[in-house]
Design a protein around this motif. Structure first.
Motif, PDB file in Angstrom:
ATOM      1  N   PHE A   1       0.793  -1.232   0.000  1.00 13.38           N
ATOM      2  CA  PHE A   1       0.000   0.000   0.000  1.00 13.38           C
ATOM      3  C   PHE A   1       0.827   1.286   0.000  1.00 13.38           C
ATOM      4  N   ILE A   2       2.062   1.248   0.494  1.00 14.74           N
ATOM      5  CA  ILE A   2       2.862   2.488   0.494  1.00 14.74           C
ATOM      6  C   ILE A   2       3.137   2.979  -0.938  1.00 14.74           C
ATOM      7  N   PRO A   3       3.591   2.104  -1.853  1.00 14.09           N
ATOM      8  CA  PRO A   3       3.801   2.587  -3.228  1.00 14.09           C
ATOM      9  C   PRO A   3       2.527   3.149  -3.868  1.00 14.09           C
TER      10      PRO A   3
ATOM     11  N   ALA B   1      -1.933  10.011  -1.600  1.00 11.51           N
ATOM     12  CA  ALA B   1      -2.539   9.767  -0.285  1.00 11.51           C
ATOM     13  C   ALA B   1      -1.482   9.762   0.821  1.00 11.51           C
ATOM     14  N   ILE B   2      -0.230   9.541   0.441  1.00  8.82           N
ATOM     15  CA  ILE B   2       0.857   9.498   1.432  1.00  8.82           C
ATOM     16  C   ILE B   2       0.979  10.819   2.193  1.00  8.82           C
ATOM     17  N   LEU B   3       0.543  11.933   1.566  1.00  3.89           N
ATOM     18  CA  LEU B   3       0.681  13.232   2.246  1.00  3.89           C
ATOM     19  C   LEU B   3      -0.199  13.303   3.495  1.00  3.89           C
TER      20      LEU B   3
ATOM     21  N   ASN C   1       8.753   6.747   9.345  1.00  5.89           N
ATOM     22  CA  ASN C   1       9.212   6.692   7.955  1.00  5.89           C
ATOM     23  C   ASN C   1       8.546   7.803   7.152  1.00  5.89           C
ATOM     24  N   VAL C   2       9.330   8.504   6.349  1.00  5.76           N
ATOM     25  CA  VAL C   2       8.741   9.485   5.449  1.00  5.76           C
ATOM     26  C   VAL C   2       9.169   9.202   4.019  1.00  5.76           C
ATOM     27  N   SER C   3       8.256   9.461   3.125  1.00  6.94           N
ATOM     28  CA  SER C   3       8.503   9.255   1.709  1.00  6.94           C
ATOM     29  C   SER C   3       9.111  10.529   1.113  1.00  6.94           C
ATOM     30  N   PRO C   4       9.955  10.379   0.097  1.00  9.95           N
ATOM     31  CA  PRO C   4      10.506  11.559  -0.586  1.00  9.95           C
ATOM     32  C   PRO C   4       9.413  12.505  -1.087  1.00  9.95           C
ATOM     33  N   ILE C   5       8.236  11.947  -1.415  1.00  8.06           N
ATOM     34  CA  ILE C   5       7.100  12.775  -1.866  1.00  8.06           C
ATOM     35  C   ILE C   5       6.736  13.797  -0.790  1.00  8.06           C
ATOM     36  N   GLN C   6       6.761  13.356   0.462  1.00  9.18           N
ATOM     37  CA  GLN C   6       6.442  14.269   1.562  1.00  9.18           C
ATOM     38  C   GLN C   6       7.493  15.361   1.684  1.00  9.18           C
ATOM     39  N   LEU C   7       8.770  14.964   1.584  1.00 13.48           N
ATOM     40  CA  LEU C   7       9.858  15.934   1.744  1.00 13.48           C
ATOM     41  C   LEU C   7       9.861  16.969   0.620  1.00 13.48           C
TER      42      LEU C   7
ATOM     43  N   LEU D   1      18.885   7.786   7.912  1.00 21.22           N
ATOM     44  CA  LEU D   1      18.870   7.180   6.579  1.00 21.22           C
ATOM     45  C   LEU D   1      18.525   5.701   6.728  1.00 21.22           C
ATOM     46  N   ASP D   2      17.435   5.296   6.078  1.00 17.11           N
ATOM     47  CA  ASP D   2      16.901   3.935   6.219  1.00 17.11           C
ATOM     48  C   ASP D   2      17.431   3.032   5.102  1.00 17.11           C
ATOM     49  N   ASP D   3      17.494   1.736   5.380  1.00 15.89           N
ATOM     50  CA  ASP D   3      17.810   0.719   4.357  1.00 15.89           C
ATOM     51  C   ASP D   3      19.117   0.995   3.632  1.00 15.89           C
TER      52      ASP D   3
ATOM     53  N   ASP E   1      20.780  -1.860   6.088  1.00 10.58           N
ATOM     54  CA  ASP E   1      19.690  -2.748   5.699  1.00 10.58           C
ATOM     55  C   ASP E   1      19.921  -4.180   6.184  1.00 10.58           C
ATOM     56  N   ARG E   2      18.808  -4.835   6.493  1.00 10.17           N
ATOM     57  CA  ARG E   2      18.922  -6.177   7.065  1.00 10.17           C
ATOM     58  C   ARG E   2      19.470  -7.208   6.097  1.00 10.17           C
ATOM     59  N   SER E   3      19.500  -6.911   4.799  1.00  5.31           N
ATOM     60  CA  SER E   3      20.044  -7.875   3.846  1.00  5.31           C
ATOM     61  C   SER E   3      21.524  -8.174   4.135  1.00  5.31           C
TER      62      SER E   3
HETATM   63  P1  C2E Z   1      11.479  -0.272   7.069  1.00  6.82           P
HETATM   64  O1  C2E Z   1      11.263   1.149   7.425  1.00  6.82           O
HETATM   65  O2  C2E Z   1      12.861  -0.687   6.708  1.00  6.82           O
HETATM   66  O3  C2E Z   1      10.917  -1.096   8.299  1.00  6.82           O
HETATM   67  C1  C2E Z   1      11.447  -2.326   8.720  1.00  6.82           C
HETATM   68  C2  C2E Z   1      10.637  -3.480   8.183  1.00  6.82           C
HETATM   69  O4  C2E Z   1      11.307  -4.710   8.490  1.00  6.82           O
HETATM   70  C3  C2E Z   1       9.256  -3.606   8.825  1.00  6.82           C
HETATM   71  O5  C2E Z   1       8.379  -4.186   7.870  1.00  6.82           O
HETATM   72  C4  C2E Z   1       9.536  -4.580   9.981  1.00  6.82           C
HETATM   73  O6  C2E Z   1       8.369  -5.256  10.431  1.00  6.82           O
HETATM   74  C5  C2E Z   1      10.506  -5.520   9.318  1.00  6.82           C
HETATM   75  N1  C2E Z   1      11.409  -6.165  10.285  1.00  6.82           N
HETATM   76  C6  C2E Z   1      11.844  -5.650  11.449  1.00  6.82           C
HETATM   77  N2  C2E Z   1      12.692  -6.503  12.067  1.00  6.82           N
HETATM   78  C7  C2E Z   1      12.794  -7.594  11.260  1.00  6.82           C
HETATM   79  C8  C2E Z   1      13.528  -8.835  11.352  1.00  6.82           C
HETATM   80  O7  C2E Z   1      14.252  -9.106  12.312  1.00  6.82           O
HETATM   81  N3  C2E Z   1      13.387  -9.702  10.312  1.00  6.82           N
HETATM   82  C9  C2E Z   1      12.586  -9.439   9.243  1.00  6.82           C
HETATM   83  N4  C2E Z   1      12.493 -10.363   8.289  1.00  6.82           N
HETATM   84  N5  C2E Z   1      11.868  -8.278   9.124  1.00  6.82           N
HETATM   85  C10 C2E Z   1      11.986  -7.372  10.123  1.00  6.82           C
HETATM   86  P2  C2E Z   1       6.956  -3.537   7.506  1.00  6.82           P
HETATM   87  O8  C2E Z   1       6.280  -3.051   8.744  1.00  6.82           O
HETATM   88  O9  C2E Z   1       6.254  -4.516   6.640  1.00  6.82           O
HETATM   89  O10 C2E Z   1       7.330  -2.259   6.647  1.00  6.82           O
HETATM   90  C11 C2E Z   1       7.916  -2.375   5.386  1.00  6.82           C
HETATM   91  C12 C2E Z   1       8.343  -1.037   4.858  1.00  6.82           C
HETATM   92  O11 C2E Z   1       7.212  -0.202   4.591  1.00  6.82           O
HETATM   93  C13 C2E Z   1       9.178  -0.223   5.840  1.00  6.82           C
HETATM   94  O12 C2E Z   1      10.508  -0.676   5.840  1.00  6.82           O
HETATM   95  C14 C2E Z   1       9.010   1.182   5.290  1.00  6.82           C
HETATM   96  O13 C2E Z   1       9.894   1.407   4.224  1.00  6.82           O
HETATM   97  C15 C2E Z   1       7.585   1.142   4.771  1.00  6.82           C
HETATM   98  N6  C2E Z   1       6.703   1.782   5.763  1.00  6.82           N
HETATM   99  C16 C2E Z   1       6.120   1.273   6.878  1.00  6.82           C
HETATM  100  N7  C2E Z   1       5.390   2.211   7.538  1.00  6.82           N
HETATM  101  C17 C2E Z   1       5.534   3.356   6.827  1.00  6.82           C
HETATM  102  C18 C2E Z   1       5.048   4.712   6.999  1.00  6.82           C
HETATM  103  O14 C2E Z   1       4.365   5.071   7.983  1.00  6.82           O
HETATM  104  N8  C2E Z   1       5.383   5.617   6.018  1.00  6.82           N
HETATM  105  C19 C2E Z   1       6.169   5.286   4.960  1.00  6.82           C
HETATM  106  N9  C2E Z   1       6.452   6.233   4.042  1.00  6.82           N
HETATM  107  N10 C2E Z   1       6.666   4.045   4.788  1.00  6.82           N
HETATM  108  C20 C2E Z   1       6.364   3.084   5.707  1.00  6.82           C
END
Ligand code: C2E
Ligand code: MG
Ligand code: MG
Ligand code: MG
Length: 281
Positions: free
Chosen positions: A77-79, A86-88, A114-120, A175-177, A199-201
């Motif tokens: 749903f985020i993309p 709607a992200i705004l 988390n914030v999207s570049p669209i918001q910024l 900075l995320d990921d 990033d967890r990868s």
């Molecule tokens: P993210 O910001 O990198 O968030 C971390 C994601 O990894 C979350 O998935 C979390 O549940 C998951 N995670 C945390 N620890 C572990 C772990 O140990 N192992 C594994 N396999 N996964 C883990 P989630 O909640 O499905 O979110 C996915 C992505 O969606 C987020 O990645 C973020 O980029 C985006 N997102 C979530 N909420 C928001 C929001 O409010 N606004 C925006 N713009 N993006 C959001």
């Protein structure tokens, strides 16, 4: 459970499949009513300070359910929310909700959103965050905003200006990921991030010598720039031990705790838990 539903949704979504574009349109429509109909909520995942062992921050993660209660994963749903704009509204709702349900009354020192570049890039974003902080009486220093390094994150001067306005409010910029896109290095060069989330990868093969060396190099690269380092996706005790060895500042992942509702982060008796000592239930 939500996970199984999430998988079903992800499998259903294929932009080349007409049925999936129905799915995508359904979600786009859902997003328009999501705030009013209370279909969106936030869950919080603990972030542990490695040296002290304390939970010193939590990350807010958005959840969306359909009218029948089925969970829709953020990866789906985020993309769509970004594409439709709607992200705004959702993004402002998330920041206000974090301030109201956690920061204004409770003892989690820092919440990241988390914030999207669209918001910024949208005019008045920093001012709208300032207004929310003012209304809720929350100090900017308790809010962190996570920016994902992505392919579409071009170096807009609007974004840089917005980030500098947010920093003026005391808001931390994370900075995320890090390490998943090509833009990360440029962002690291241009922006003074408070924290970089690796990033967890990078943890997938960190038990093999090559993977471990790679992680070590990434950490060195970030550390030399000055920000704090957080590693995402820590799932095992072995990984945590490696993070200690590498002197990582903070860790997040299933080993520390899963995302949970705000009530899990509130002290049982008001005043019974000192700031920085809140543990997830
Ligand atoms: P993210 O910001 O990198 O968030 C971390 C994601 O990894 C979350 O998935 C979390 O549940 C998951 N995670 C945390 N620890 C572990 C772990 O140990 N192992 C594994 N396999 N996964 C883990 P989630 O909640 O499905 O979110 C996915 C992505 O969606 C987020 O990645 C973020 O980029 C985006 N997102 C979530 N909420 C928001 C929001 O409010 N606004 C925006 N713009 N993006 C959001
Ligand atoms: Mg994040
Ligand atoms: Mg992340
Ligand atoms: Mg990630």
């Amino acid at each position: 459970g939500a996970k199984a539903n999430g998988r079903n949704c992800t499998r259903l979504f294929d932009p080349n499949d007409p049925q999936s574009s129905d799915e995508s349109e359904h979600i786009a429509a859902l997003l328009k009513i999501a705030i009013d109909q209370k279909l969106v909520s936030l869950v919080y995942q603990p972030i542990r300070n490695v040296a002290s062992g304390r939970v010193d921050a939590v990350e807010a993660l958005m959840r969306l359910k359909m009218l029948d209660g089925t969970a829709v994963p953020p990866s789906l749903f985020i993309p769509i929310a970004e594409r439709t704009g709607a992200i705004l509204d959702l993004g402002r709702w998330a920041i206000r909700t974090v301030c109201q349900e956690l920061l204004a009354n409770d003892h989690v020192p820092v919440v990241s959103v988390n914030v999207s570049p669209i918001q910024l890039r949208s005019p008045g974003f920093a001012a709208s965050v300032a207004a929310i902080l003012g209304e809720t009486g929350v100090a900017g220093g308790r809010l962190a905003l996570e920016i994902t390094e992505g392919l579409d994150m071009e170096m807009h001067s609007d974004i840089l200006r917005c980030i500098s306005d947010l920093k003026t409010l005391g808001i931390r910029i994370w900075l995320d990921d890090f390490g998943t896109g090509f833009a990360g290095l440029s962002w690291l060069r241009l922006i003074d991030f408070d924290t970089v989330k690796i990033d967890r990868s990078f943890l997938h093969d960190c038990d093999a010598p090559r993977g471990k060396a790679m992680l070590k190099d990434i950490i060195g690269l970030v550390r030399n720039r000055g920000p704090k380092i957080l590693v995402e996706g820590v799932e095992t005790e072995e990984q945590l031990a490696l993070m200690r060895q590498f002197r990582i500042d903070q860790v997040q992942g299933f080993h520390v705790g899963r995302p949970a509702p705000a009530r899990n982060f509130r002290p049982a008796t008001p005043g019974s838990t000192r700031p920085g000592r809140v543990e997830p239930a």
